[in-house]
Write an enzyme that holds these catalytic residues in place. Sequence first.
Site, PDB file in Angstrom:
ATOM      1  N   GLY A 129       0.837  -1.201   0.000  1.00 20.91           N
ATOM      2  CA  GLY A 129       0.000   0.000   0.000  1.00 20.91           C
ATOM      3  C   GLY A 129       0.868   1.246   0.000  1.00 20.91           C
ATOM      4  O   GLY A 129       1.922   1.272   0.623  1.00 20.91           O
ATOM      5  N   ARG A 168      -0.599  -4.962  -4.884  1.00 19.98           N
ATOM      6  CA  ARG A 168      -0.560  -6.330  -4.364  1.00 19.98           C
ATOM      7  C   ARG A 168      -0.217  -7.293  -5.500  1.00 19.98           C
ATOM      8  O   ARG A 168      -0.599  -7.065  -6.643  1.00 19.98           O
ATOM      9  CB  ARG A 168      -1.925  -6.723  -3.792  1.00 19.98           C
ATOM     10  CG  ARG A 168      -2.578  -5.678  -2.917  1.00 19.98           C
ATOM     11  CD  ARG A 168      -1.956  -5.603  -1.547  1.00 19.98           C
ATOM     12  NE  ARG A 168      -2.558  -4.541  -0.748  1.00 19.98           N
ATOM     13  CZ  ARG A 168      -1.958  -3.992   0.311  1.00 19.98           C
ATOM     14  NH1 ARG A 168      -0.755  -4.375   0.676  1.00 19.98           N
ATOM     15  NH2 ARG A 168      -2.557  -3.054   1.009  1.00 19.98           N
ATOM     16  N   TYR A 169       0.419  -8.406  -5.148  1.00 22.36           N
ATOM     17  CA  TYR A 169       0.761  -9.388  -6.168  1.00 22.36           C
ATOM     18  C   TYR A 169       1.041 -10.713  -5.472  1.00 22.36           C
ATOM     19  O   TYR A 169       1.759 -10.757  -4.472  1.00 22.36           O
ATOM     20  CB  TYR A 169       2.003  -8.926  -6.934  1.00 22.36           C
ATOM     21  CG  TYR A 169       2.309  -9.748  -8.156  1.00 22.36           C
ATOM     22  CD1 TYR A 169       1.433  -9.753  -9.241  1.00 22.36           C
ATOM     23  CD2 TYR A 169       3.468 -10.520  -8.230  1.00 22.36           C
ATOM     24  CE1 TYR A 169       1.712 -10.501 -10.371  1.00 22.36           C
ATOM     25  CE2 TYR A 169       3.753 -11.262  -9.358  1.00 22.36           C
ATOM     26  CZ  TYR A 169       2.870 -11.260 -10.416  1.00 22.36           C
ATOM     27  OH  TYR A 169       3.150 -12.010 -11.530  1.00 22.36           O
ATOM     28  N   GLY A 223       6.716  -2.966   2.992  1.00 22.17           N
ATOM     29  CA  GLY A 223       6.464  -3.394   4.360  1.00 22.17           C
ATOM     30  C   GLY A 223       6.808  -4.861   4.560  1.00 22.17           C
ATOM     31  O   GLY A 223       7.718  -5.400   3.919  1.00 22.17           O
ATOM     32  N   ASN A 224       6.050  -5.509   5.446  1.00 21.65           N
ATOM     33  CA  ASN A 224       6.331  -6.901   5.795  1.00 21.65           C
ATOM     34  C   ASN A 224       6.397  -7.834   4.588  1.00 21.65           C
ATOM     35  O   ASN A 224       7.343  -8.592   4.431  1.00 21.65           O
ATOM     36  CB  ASN A 224       5.256  -7.419   6.755  1.00 21.65           C
ATOM     37  CG  ASN A 224       5.551  -7.057   8.197  1.00 21.65           C
ATOM     38  OD1 ASN A 224       6.676  -7.243   8.642  1.00 21.65           O
ATOM     39  ND2 ASN A 224       4.572  -6.529   8.900  1.00 21.65           N
ATOM     40  N   GLY A 225       5.366  -7.759   3.741  1.00 18.05           N
ATOM     41  CA  GLY A 225       5.309  -8.656   2.591  1.00 18.05           C
ATOM     42  C   GLY A 225       6.488  -8.421   1.664  1.00 18.05           C
ATOM     43  O   GLY A 225       7.055  -9.367   1.092  1.00 18.05           O
ATOM     44  N   THR A 226       6.872  -7.162   1.525  1.00 11.51           N
ATOM     45  CA  THR A 226       7.974  -6.801   0.646  1.00 11.51           C
ATOM     46  C   THR A 226       9.293  -7.370   1.160  1.00 11.51           C
ATOM     47  O   THR A 226      10.104  -7.899   0.384  1.00 11.51           O
ATOM     48  CB  THR A 226       8.067  -5.262   0.562  1.00 11.51           C
ATOM     49  OG1 THR A 226       6.815  -4.763   0.107  1.00 11.51           O
ATOM     50  CG2 THR A 226       9.164  -4.825  -0.380  1.00 11.51           C
ATOM     51  N   ASP A 259       0.723   1.129   8.917  1.00 13.68           N
ATOM     52  CA  ASP A 259       0.212   0.346  10.044  1.00 13.68           C
ATOM     53  C   ASP A 259       1.237   0.256  11.179  1.00 13.68           C
ATOM     54  O   ASP A 259       0.880  -0.079  12.306  1.00 13.68           O
ATOM     55  CB  ASP A 259      -0.141  -1.077   9.581  1.00 13.68           C
ATOM     56  CG  ASP A 259      -1.181  -1.078   8.480  1.00 13.68           C
ATOM     57  OD1 ASP A 259      -1.981  -0.125   8.417  1.00 13.68           O
ATOM     58  OD2 ASP A 259      -1.195  -2.029   7.674  1.00 13.68           O
TER      59      ASP A 259
END
Lengths: 393, 393
Positions: A11, A74-75, A102-105, A133
């Site tokens: 995001g 998103r992916y 962030g975390n996912g990255t 967040d």
Amino acid sequence: MKHVAIGQSGGPTAVINATLAGFVRELYKDHAITFVVNGYEGLANQLFLEADDALISNVMESKKVPGAFLGAGRYEFDEEKIKESVQNLRRQKINTLVFIGGNGTMEALKRIEEEAKQQNYTLQVIGLPKTVDNDLAKTDHAPGFGSAAKYAALAARDMSRDLQAMSNFEQVRILETMGRNAGWLTAAAGFLNDYKQDGPHVISLPEDPLSPDVIMKKTTHALEEHGTALIIVSEGASWEKGQQVERDRVQGRSVLGGVSKEIENLIKQNMDVMVRSELLGMNQRSFSAAVSSTDFNEAVITGETGASWVREKKTGVMVSLQRADTALYHIDYVPVALHEVAASGERILPPSFIQNQKAYNEWLRPLVGSDVSSYPPPLKRRNLHVIEQNKSK
Amino acid sequence: MKHVAIGQSGGPTAVINATLAGFVRELYKDHAITFVVNGYEGLANQLFLEADDALISNVMESKKVPGAFLGAGRYEFDEEKIKESVQNLRRQKINTLVFIGGNGTMEALKRIEEEAKQQNYTLQVIGLPKTVDNDLAKTDHAPGFGSAAKYAALAARDMSRDLQAMSNFEQVRILETMGRNAGWLTAAAGFLNDYKQDGPHVISLPEDPLSPDVIMKKTTHALEEHGTALIIVSEGASWEKGQQVERDRVQGRSVLGGVSKEIENLIKQNMDVMVRSELLGMNQRSFSAAVSSTDFNEAVITGETGASWVREKKTGVMVSLQRADTALYHIDYVPVALHEVAASGERILPPSFIQNQKAYNEWLRPLVGSDVSSYPPPLKRRNLHVIEQNKSK
């Protein structure tokens, strides 16, 4: 010469482009830079743009623009796509990969690093943090959060004054914040709680289950004391024995939203008051007039630090912001291993802050910047009829 | 010595307290001032507070605080209550009544003035304008609108960049503005439309019926051209042959809201895209970080002008803001009769502005203040795959 690829993912925030600009400014004169468009989708599908003078200028001029200039989003990044991504990097002779996210990255960067090793491809990998967040581990906080926190704090305080002015028509307002599973942003809406009359009178975090009894009790108390009640709830809060409220589900991913409406209905069913619920919405992460000066500056330095680490050949690390234990606020930019960040998962609000809003406010104060000031007290709204009856004797 | 009563009425704005402070500062040293709490409810029920030093200080210090310091709100002001109000004023020996408000307030002031004449009570009556909807007649605009317009313009532009960054996940966003039956605020969300990619790609005003065909056509076109579509809709817009969408009904008064959700459903039923609707919400009239400097200054001057008219014994008038026909923006503060304002009713957006956003933007430019600047262009998001296919040959 190094060939550096940079992308943005997840995001957007109001300052993610400040990190991009800070990074690019430090490197573009003596490095080949490729921009990855639309985050990991761009890596897997070779949505690459070679930096030329016009594009570099556009990136630099966009440092105060919210969103993510390169595209983020998103992916679903599975094993096959990670393999292809490394092959794409090799094909383009890119030997440094930097992502802002962030975390996912950070998790994805770690997997790319591992895959490159598997393929015997020497790839330098650096992560630059961003989040609204504040759920990224191994860092005091991350760029993007301070501005979102400032927005939430101002919105809650300002809307409380608006609500008090309308008390003969509307008595209860519920504001829903972002934050997913972590209460940092929600608690920030209580930052400017200088007066009990302003509230917030209820703050519901994702870390604690929502209790109808507690909400009704606190709301009733606020109405009795002040005539109005301000309730803050995280999009990630869920009822006892309940689940988080989804507003949508896209690409298998839950889009949270709507718990404030459920609280509105609860109160409507139990009290004869006008109650309105509102989502603070996408403005939390994008509204340019609420950007924190601290947050913006730290976002730029985060990018610059990443650039210096490209030169220093650091790899497998994320730039973390470590707060010095000094009287004056000071941040050191320190490498932490991507695998440590990934292993730590989402960082929720610690009990010490949940139980002590003042301690949390002290921690938060420097992050929202120096241009947020306290209001004078509101007019006391209870017992006005009594004052009048005394007067008219 | 004159005994002056001042109150605030209707919905609050971010600068209504600036008008109050400007008025009080000019008069408190040599006038007795009584504050009327909660608008016309306070007048009918004698919710009066005599100004003392502490209260005057609190009012002055609150000039940059949103909401309405004295309380405003809604009140059904019937003949009986108007009679009682005049009796209350007489009882308190108040011979000047000043109210800050919008259409309903000016109508009520006119009726109070008439009732005082009926009762042979000499009462000076002055109205000070405020509105976020800008639907008050006989004035170029009114304090409160510029800040709300700035908020809507910034929110739309900033959220468009956020949306574009998320285009692989979310493609359509619908923002619902305030404005009731007038499109001024909704059209202001198109003020910063420097690039076609940013949009807004659809702006639906209350002045025109909502057409599903037009919305679908424009949205489809935007998605084809840019990959995302931003839609702005007024809370007061209604479907062809339909009615305005109510979110609530309180004290017989319609609280509008929800038409954006209906547009969301329309698009979901017809297109395979992720679409999100959001209300810009109460922040539009209360968010302190988006106050327009012009709006704030004009709000103060409006109050000061009202104070000077108290001394000059003007009565039965509202302070209107008249824009001089000069190259540089200049406002004259001119009396208009309350009965003329009341007779004119709600002022909607004229066709010349509906048909010509550029003309409207020129009119609006000075009102949003001087600190709103344009963004550099966004990254073009269409045909990225084509660029890539060329590159990877």
